[in-house]
Design an enzyme around this catalytic site. Structure first.
Site, PDB file in Angstrom:
ATOM      1  N   GLU A  65       0.760  -1.154   0.099  1.00  0.00           N
ATOM      2  CA  GLU A  65       0.122   0.064   0.100  1.00  0.00           C
ATOM      3  C   GLU A  65       0.953   1.186   0.027  1.00  0.00           C
ATOM      4  O   GLU A  65       1.799   1.184   0.823  1.00  0.00           O
ATOM      5  CB  GLU A  65      -0.932  -0.118   1.239  1.00  0.00           C
ATOM      6  N   ASN A  83      -4.797   5.243  -1.984  1.00  0.00           N
ATOM      7  CA  ASN A  83      -5.772   5.739  -1.210  1.00  0.00           C
ATOM      8  C   ASN A  83      -6.447   6.867  -2.133  1.00  0.00           C
ATOM      9  O   ASN A  83      -5.785   7.813  -2.560  1.00  0.00           O
ATOM     10  CB  ASN A  83      -5.407   6.243   0.221  1.00  0.00           C
ATOM     11  N   GLU A 138      -8.088   2.416  -3.142  1.00  0.00           N
ATOM     12  CA  GLU A 138      -8.679   2.078  -1.754  1.00  0.00           C
ATOM     13  C   GLU A 138      -9.585   3.272  -1.683  1.00  0.00           C
ATOM     14  O   GLU A 138      -9.342   4.460  -1.440  1.00  0.00           O
ATOM     15  CB  GLU A 138      -7.816   1.996  -0.716  1.00  0.00           C
ATOM     16  N   ASP A 177     -11.995   0.280   2.016  1.00  0.00           N
ATOM     17  CA  ASP A 177     -11.025   0.453   3.341  1.00  0.00           C
ATOM     18  C   ASP A 177     -11.577   0.882   4.670  1.00  0.00           C
ATOM     19  O   ASP A 177     -12.847   1.324   4.747  1.00  0.00           O
ATOM     20  CB  ASP A 177      -9.982   1.841   2.890  1.00  0.00           C
ATOM     21  N   GLU A 198      -6.074  -5.271   8.214  1.00  0.00           N
ATOM     22  CA  GLU A 198      -5.050  -4.274   8.662  1.00  0.00           C
ATOM     23  C   GLU A 198      -4.571  -4.161  10.107  1.00  0.00           C
ATOM     24  O   GLU A 198      -5.355  -4.685  10.737  1.00  0.00           O
ATOM     25  CB  GLU A 198      -5.912  -2.867   8.241  1.00  0.00           C
TER      26      GLU A 198
HETATM   27  P1  C2E Z   1      -5.167   3.790   5.999  1.00  0.00           P
HETATM   28  O1  C2E Z   1      -5.457   3.947   4.572  1.00  0.00           O
HETATM   29  O2  C2E Z   1      -6.002   2.948   6.807  1.00  0.00           O
HETATM   30  O3  C2E Z   1      -3.508   3.436   6.193  1.00  0.00           O
HETATM   31  C1  C2E Z   1      -3.022   2.696   6.936  1.00  0.00           C
HETATM   32  C2  C2E Z   1      -2.507   3.233   8.359  1.00  0.00           C
HETATM   33  O4  C2E Z   1      -2.420   2.289   9.511  1.00  0.00           O
HETATM   34  C3  C2E Z   1      -1.057   3.550   8.133  1.00  0.00           C
HETATM   35  O5  C2E Z   1      -0.936   5.236   8.695  1.00  0.00           O
HETATM   36  C4  C2E Z   1      -0.112   2.715   8.428  1.00  0.00           C
HETATM   37  O6  C2E Z   1       1.056   2.847   8.516  1.00  0.00           O
HETATM   38  C5  C2E Z   1      -0.958   2.244   9.392  1.00  0.00           C
HETATM   39  N1  C2E Z   1      -0.637   0.931  10.047  1.00  0.00           N
HETATM   40  C6  C2E Z   1      -0.227  -0.066   9.388  1.00  0.00           C
HETATM   41  N2  C2E Z   1       0.111  -1.140   9.881  1.00  0.00           N
HETATM   42  C7  C2E Z   1      -0.157  -0.922  11.161  1.00  0.00           C
HETATM   43  C8  C2E Z   1       0.141  -1.658  12.706  1.00  0.00           C
HETATM   44  O7  C2E Z   1       0.390  -2.811  12.490  1.00  0.00           O
HETATM   45  N3  C2E Z   1      -0.233  -0.907  13.751  1.00  0.00           N
HETATM   46  C9  C2E Z   1      -0.360   0.396  13.533  1.00  0.00           C
HETATM   47  N4  C2E Z   1      -0.639   0.915  14.768  1.00  0.00           N
HETATM   48  N5  C2E Z   1      -0.934   1.055  12.433  1.00  0.00           N
HETATM   49  C10 C2E Z   1      -0.527   0.110  11.403  1.00  0.00           C
HETATM   50  P2  C2E Z   1      -0.463   6.260   7.713  1.00  0.00           P
HETATM   51  O8  C2E Z   1       0.499   5.930   6.860  1.00  0.00           O
HETATM   52  O9  C2E Z   1       0.072   7.238   8.982  1.00  0.00           O
HETATM   53  O10 C2E Z   1      -1.624   6.729   6.977  1.00  0.00           O
HETATM   54  C11 C2E Z   1      -3.004   7.199   7.751  1.00  0.00           C
HETATM   55  C12 C2E Z   1      -4.239   7.562   7.036  1.00  0.00           C
HETATM   56  O11 C2E Z   1      -3.601   8.584   5.911  1.00  0.00           O
HETATM   57  C13 C2E Z   1      -4.369   6.304   6.037  1.00  0.00           C
HETATM   58  O12 C2E Z   1      -5.088   5.444   6.346  1.00  0.00           O
HETATM   59  C14 C2E Z   1      -5.166   6.987   4.763  1.00  0.00           C
HETATM   60  O13 C2E Z   1      -6.546   7.364   5.210  1.00  0.00           O
HETATM   61  C15 C2E Z   1      -4.492   8.334   4.621  1.00  0.00           C
HETATM   62  N6  C2E Z   1      -3.540   8.362   3.703  1.00  0.00           N
HETATM   63  C16 C2E Z   1      -2.292   7.763   3.770  1.00  0.00           C
HETATM   64  N7  C2E Z   1      -1.787   8.088   2.165  1.00  0.00           N
HETATM   65  C17 C2E Z   1      -2.566   8.433   1.556  1.00  0.00           C
HETATM   66  C18 C2E Z   1      -2.657   9.080   0.284  1.00  0.00           C
HETATM   67  O14 C2E Z   1      -1.724   8.959  -0.577  1.00  0.00           O
HETATM   68  N8  C2E Z   1      -3.576   9.826  -0.034  1.00  0.00           N
HETATM   69  C19 C2E Z   1      -4.804  10.089   0.741  1.00  0.00           C
HETATM   70  N9  C2E Z   1      -5.833  10.674   0.088  1.00  0.00           N
HETATM   71  N10 C2E Z   1      -4.766   9.668   1.997  1.00  0.00           N
HETATM   72  C20 C2E Z   1      -3.686   8.821   2.450  1.00  0.00           C
HETATM   73 CA    CA Z   2      -5.850   2.461   2.978  1.00  0.00          CA
HETATM   74 CA    CA Z   3      -7.234   1.474   6.480  1.00  0.00          CA
END
Ligand code: C2E
Ligand code: CA
Ligand code: CA
Length: 415
Positions: free
Chosen positions: A201, A256, A288, A318, A375
């Protein structure tokens, strides 16, 4: 029924608690009333009215997600603490679900009656708002709703990100985008049974001299409805495809797609062009989406999603389980995958209710022909349970945190 001092204590705990680490969003208090109860009592008698009130409680309770709290306060009155609310849209979704729960008339003996709940959502201005103050605001909200003949009102939503009130951060992101400060990290997705690497991802990161490495939680919610979200998302799609085109054909990539762009035709053209430019098999790209993205303009979003699916890309739902829709709601979506939100995965080894829920989601998703991704997998015990339940794909810190492309490349090379 809950005693009033007990209710006070519970509200105090909910709104006086430090944020759980990693938790998304804030807590919102919701008071729901069966405003017609006195009329029903007068017309049908106390006994019959009680049966209506019982069914009202029963239906209202179904609004609560597993991590929300539900309190029966009095006959015809209930309260909820809705947790992890991230924006005003989620409140609208909750209100829409509440009204769906009362779509059908309540049947008592041989009578049936359409019952409409009246509700007030309170978004506390500061974390340490006293229980009494929250309750008083909710009471006033109910009165206001009755006077203005509305199904619900929202009191002081000042703390939630809303369109156009985040001008400052939007400008900062625009400038940072010009300076090329955004980059993608990649988090591995693993085959549940074989343990093999299936893809990644793509998760955006903001790398600036001023603030170092910033996670999307600190800026995405504030720009989701701003114009900058379009070029930023086009950048994400193009970079992810460019990277993926350098990986072996068995490795795919997910991106995403923010809510607003599900109503934007350009996403179809951008995706088609990028797939062509990098000569990519469209089946290696997963988009997603979240339920709020879809529910704002269901018909229009459906048209756009179908066009994307027709290009041959995969569509993933998602954060499943955090919103207010049931899986049945998604039956018309051209989705190929469902991601169980990490909240449920986190708790599945300690809370039997979450375990049952995960199992139910997996079975339902499979019945709809969807592949299931879990996830937030952090522990071996979760892996064992998820495998037993037939989950298809695993993603979480146990297999790797989001990492720069070069590091992900090393993972691929190791095989
Ligand atoms: P999401 O799409 O639900 O992404 C998964 C988030 O969970 C990611 O945080 C990831 O680092 C975190 N995660 C994955 N595995 C674990 C785990 O085992 N434990 C815990 N505690 N966390 C885990 P991240 O990278 O901080 O992203 C947060 C949110 O920001 C994403 O949730 C998504 O909604 C948004 N996001 C990230 N990248 C993009 C992007 O390129 N565009 C858009 N529009 N939104 C984005
Ligand atoms: Ca996602
Ligand atoms: Ca998610």
């Amino acid at each position: 029924m809950i005693a009033s001092d007990e209710l006070s204590n519970l509200i105090t705990t909910a709104f006086d608690h430090p944020e759980e680490p990693g938790s998304k969003g804030i807590n919102v208090f919701l008071l729901i009333e069966l405003a017609d109860l006195p009329v029903i009592k007068a017309e049908a008698g106390v006994e019959i009215a009680k049966l209506y009130a019982d069914e009202f409680h029963h239906r209202a309770r179904r609004l609560a997600r597993t991590y929300d709290d539900f309190f029966a306060i009095a006959e015809g009155r209930v309260a909820l603490v809705l947790r992890r609310i991230q924006n005003t849209q989620q409140i609208e979704l909750a209100a829409a679900k509440l009204s769906r729960l009362f779509e059908d008339p309540i049947e008592v003996s041989s009578d049936s009656l359409y019952v409409k709940p009246t509700s007030a959502f309170v978004v506390p201005i500061k974390r340490r708002t006293a229980a009494e103050e929250i309750l008083e605001l909710a009471e006033r909200g109910i009165l206001q709703a009755k006077h203005t003949d509305k199904a619900y009102v929202v009191i002081s939503p000042g703390k939630l990100p809303e369109q156009n009130n985040n001008w400052h951060i939007q400008k900062e992101v625009e400038a940072a985008f010009e300076r090329g400060e955004f980059t993608l990290y990649y988090q591995p997705k693993i085959h549940a049974n074989f343990g093999s690497l299936l893809g990644a991802e793509a998760l955006i990161r903001w790398l600036s001299e001023k603030n170092g490495l910033a996670n999307p939680g600190t800026f995405i919610p504030y720009i989701e409805n701003a114009p900058i979200i379009r070029p930023l998302t086009w950048f994400v799609i193009k970079s992810a495809l460019s990277k993926c085109s350098q990986w072996p054909a068995s490795i795919s990539v997910s991106v995403n797609i923010p809510t607003m762009l599900l109503n934007d035709d350009e996403i179809v053209a951008v995706t088609r062009d990028a797939l062509g430019l990098y000569e990519m098999d469209p089946a290696r790209l997963t988009l997603e989406i979240t339920e709020s993205g879809f529910m704002e303009q269901p018909e229009r979003s459906l048209t756009i999603l179908k066009q994307l699916r027709d290009l041959g890309t995969m569509i993933s739902i998602d954060d499943f389980g955090t919103g207010y829709s049931s899986l049945a709601y998604f039956r018309n979506l051209p989705a190929t995958e469902l991601k169980i939100d990490q909240t449920f995965v986190n708790n599945m080894c300690t809370d039997p209710r979450d375990e049952a829920l995960v199992k139910t989601i997996i079975d339902l998703a499979h019945n709809f022909g969807l592949k299931v991704v879990a996830e937030g997998v952090e522990e071996k015990a979760q892996v064992e349970k998820l495998k037993e339940m037939g989950c298809d794909v695993l993603q979480g810190y146990l297999f790797g945190e989001p990492m720069p492309a070069a590091e992900f490349q090393k993972m691929i090379d190791k095989g």
